[in-house]
Design an enzyme around this catalytic site. Structure first.
Site, mmCIF file in Angstrom:
data_model
loop_
_atom_site.group_PDB
_atom_site.id
_atom_site.type_symbol
_atom_site.label_atom_id
_atom_site.label_comp_id
_atom_site.label_asym_id
_atom_site.label_seq_id
_atom_site.Cartn_x
_atom_site.Cartn_y
_atom_site.Cartn_z
ATOM 1 N N HIS A 73 0.838 -1.198 0.000
ATOM 2 C CA HIS A 73 0.000 0.000 0.000
ATOM 3 C C HIS A 73 0.868 1.241 0.000
ATOM 4 C CE1 HIS A 73 0.478 0.796 4.363
ATOM 5 N NE2 HIS A 73 0.327 -0.497 4.555
ATOM 6 N N ASP A 75 -0.251 4.391 1.131
ATOM 7 C CA ASP A 75 -0.595 5.394 2.150
ATOM 8 C C ASP A 75 0.129 5.092 3.461
ATOM 9 O OD1 ASP A 75 -2.317 3.074 2.297
ATOM 10 O OD2 ASP A 75 -3.560 4.142 3.742
ATOM 11 N N ASP A 105 6.212 0.767 7.249
ATOM 12 C CA ASP A 105 4.817 0.452 6.864
ATOM 13 C C ASP A 105 4.347 1.398 5.772
ATOM 14 O OD1 ASP A 105 2.313 -0.595 6.795
ATOM 15 O OD2 ASP A 105 1.687 0.193 8.723
ATOM 16 N N GLU A 137 -5.020 1.815 2.597
ATOM 17 C CA GLU A 137 -4.991 0.568 3.385
ATOM 18 C C GLU A 137 -5.220 0.875 4.854
ATOM 19 O OE1 GLU A 137 -3.384 -2.707 5.851
ATOM 20 O OE2 GLU A 137 -2.757 -0.622 5.826
ATOM 21 N N GLU A 165 3.586 -6.431 4.196
ATOM 22 C CA GLU A 165 3.482 -5.738 5.495
ATOM 23 C C GLU A 165 4.678 -6.151 6.364
ATOM 24 O OE1 GLU A 165 1.421 -3.553 6.785
ATOM 25 O OE2 GLU A 165 -0.107 -3.467 5.219
HETATM 26 ZN ZN ZN Z 1 0.707 -1.425 6.388
#
Ligand code: ZN
Length: 387
Positions: A73, A75, A105, A137, A165
């Site tokens: 992701h 964001d 992240d 996400e 992740e």
């Molecule tokens: Zn994440």
């Protein structure tokens, strides 16, 4: 022609885009798109309804055969209320660590997949590798639904999905689902001296919340055997309740937000159905007797499905081999992995950085983690190469 960038150079660029979920991610997506374009890789943009955000899908290798997916992701979580020692959107390095919002992240993983594109092109690949970048996400995996939908409609069924992740490059085969719900109760307001003229929405909300508490206690009383989760059952909780205007007024409206963390597919539907039946069959008739226009509605705010363990799946087998581990773990957070899996794609989570280093003030990732991640991707390339 683009000069290929290393994972560290790419991470530096990616961190520079402030892609907090409330903001547009288009500048980052444009950067990735033109970077790939410069390497000769076409990509598809999948914008959201507002046109302010977009998913991106790029395929290296033959798109018409089943392949592998690297998913990340774009964001990041906000920095408000955190005392960063430097600008969170300008990466800095210190002692083998790279600091900045999203380093762990999960822009670190995105940087690694982009850094290995030249190697994918050079291989060349017999089995394609798809790069899947999503938006939003952190606020309910909102972008991933459209991305997965597009993939299932336009591509053959995929062999395995690797969601990057942060797992310290360990292999994670399961997480609970995360479902947000909103229940709204409309009765009839009036003065508290004549409660007989109204329908007290708070009184009825208490009954509804009592039912949810009952479900929660029932589930807790029957923990699941051999569950991978620390809390080995589906949990239900109410987090916010709003309603009423004054002590001496019968409240006409109440709304409350609640949350389900499901261990299995189908649990949420079952619970919501049971709750709706209780609303319609038990509580609403009483309310309607006092005021015929009374209503109770329950809507989903978001619904991230669980990632269910699938022992021996190709995703699991390959991830264990590439990550050089025999362990498959579980995590507490929800992710896009459940959305890919629900669409029929074998999915595993494996990515650089540690969960404990995500979302924090002065978020960081170890350079060594990025190297382990690119080694993982190189093993995937080796596996997908023409022999
Ligand atoms: Zn994440």
């Amino acid at each position: 022609m683009t000069t290929p960038l290393s994972e560290i150079e790419l991470l530096d660029r990616l961190v520079g885009f402030d892609t907090v979920s409330s903001r547009s991610n288009l500048e980052l997506i444009d950067f990735v798109r033109s970077y790939l374009d410069g390497l000769g890789v076409a990509s598809t943009l999948l914008p959201d309804a507002t046109g302010q955000k977009a998913n991106l899908l790029a395929t290296i290798g033959p798109a018409d055969v089943p392949g592998y997916v690297l998913s990340g992701h774009t964001d990041v979580v906000p920095v408000e209320g955190q005392q960063w020692s430097r600008d969170p959107f300008r990466m800095w390095e210190n002692d083998g660590r790279l600091y900045g919002r999203g380093t762990t992240d999960m822009k670190g993983f995105v940087a690694c997949m982009l850094a290995r594109v030249p190697a994918m092109l050079a291989a060349p690949l017999a089995t394609p590798i798809h790069l899947a970048l999503s938006y939003d996400e952190e606020v309910g995996c909102l972008g991933a639904y459209g991305l997965v939908d597009h993939m299932t409609k336009s591509l053959p069924e995929q062999l395995a999905v690797f969601v990057g992740e942060p797992t310290d490059m360990g292999v994670i085969g399961s997480h609970k689902g995360s479902t947000g719900l909103l229940t709204t109760i409309a009765g009839k307001a009036c003065h508290s001296s004549r409660p007989d003229l109204g329908v007290n929405a708070i009184f009825h909300a208490v009954d509804l919340i009592g039912a949810l508490r009952g479900y929660a206690e029932e589930l807790a009383a029957a923990p699941e055997a051999q569950s991978p989760f620390e809390l080995p059952y589906t949990s239900v909780s109410v987090g916010v309740i709003q309603g009423g205007t004054a002590r001496n007024a019968i409240p006409g409206d109440v709304r409350f937000q609640w949350d389900i963390r499901a261990t299995k597919a189908g649990m949420v539907e079952k619970l919501v159905e049971r709750f709706r039946a209780f609303c319609d069959d038990t509580v609403l008739p009483v309310m309607k007797a006092g005021f015929p226009d009374s209503t109770i509605t329950t809507e989903y705010a978001y619904d991230v499905p669980p990632l269910v363990p699938s022992e021996g799946s190709l995703a699991e087998t390959l991830a264990k081999r590439f990550a050089k581990t025999n362990q498959v773990g579980a995590v507490n957070y929800g992710s896009e992995a459940g959305i890919f899996q629900r669409a029929g794609m074998p999915t595993i989570i494996c990515g650089p950085g540690r969960d404990s280093e995500a979302h924090i003030t002065d978020e960081w990732i170890a350079v060594e983690q990025l190297h382990r991640c690119t080694a993982f991707i190189d093993d995937l390339i080796g596996h997908a190469r023409k022999t």
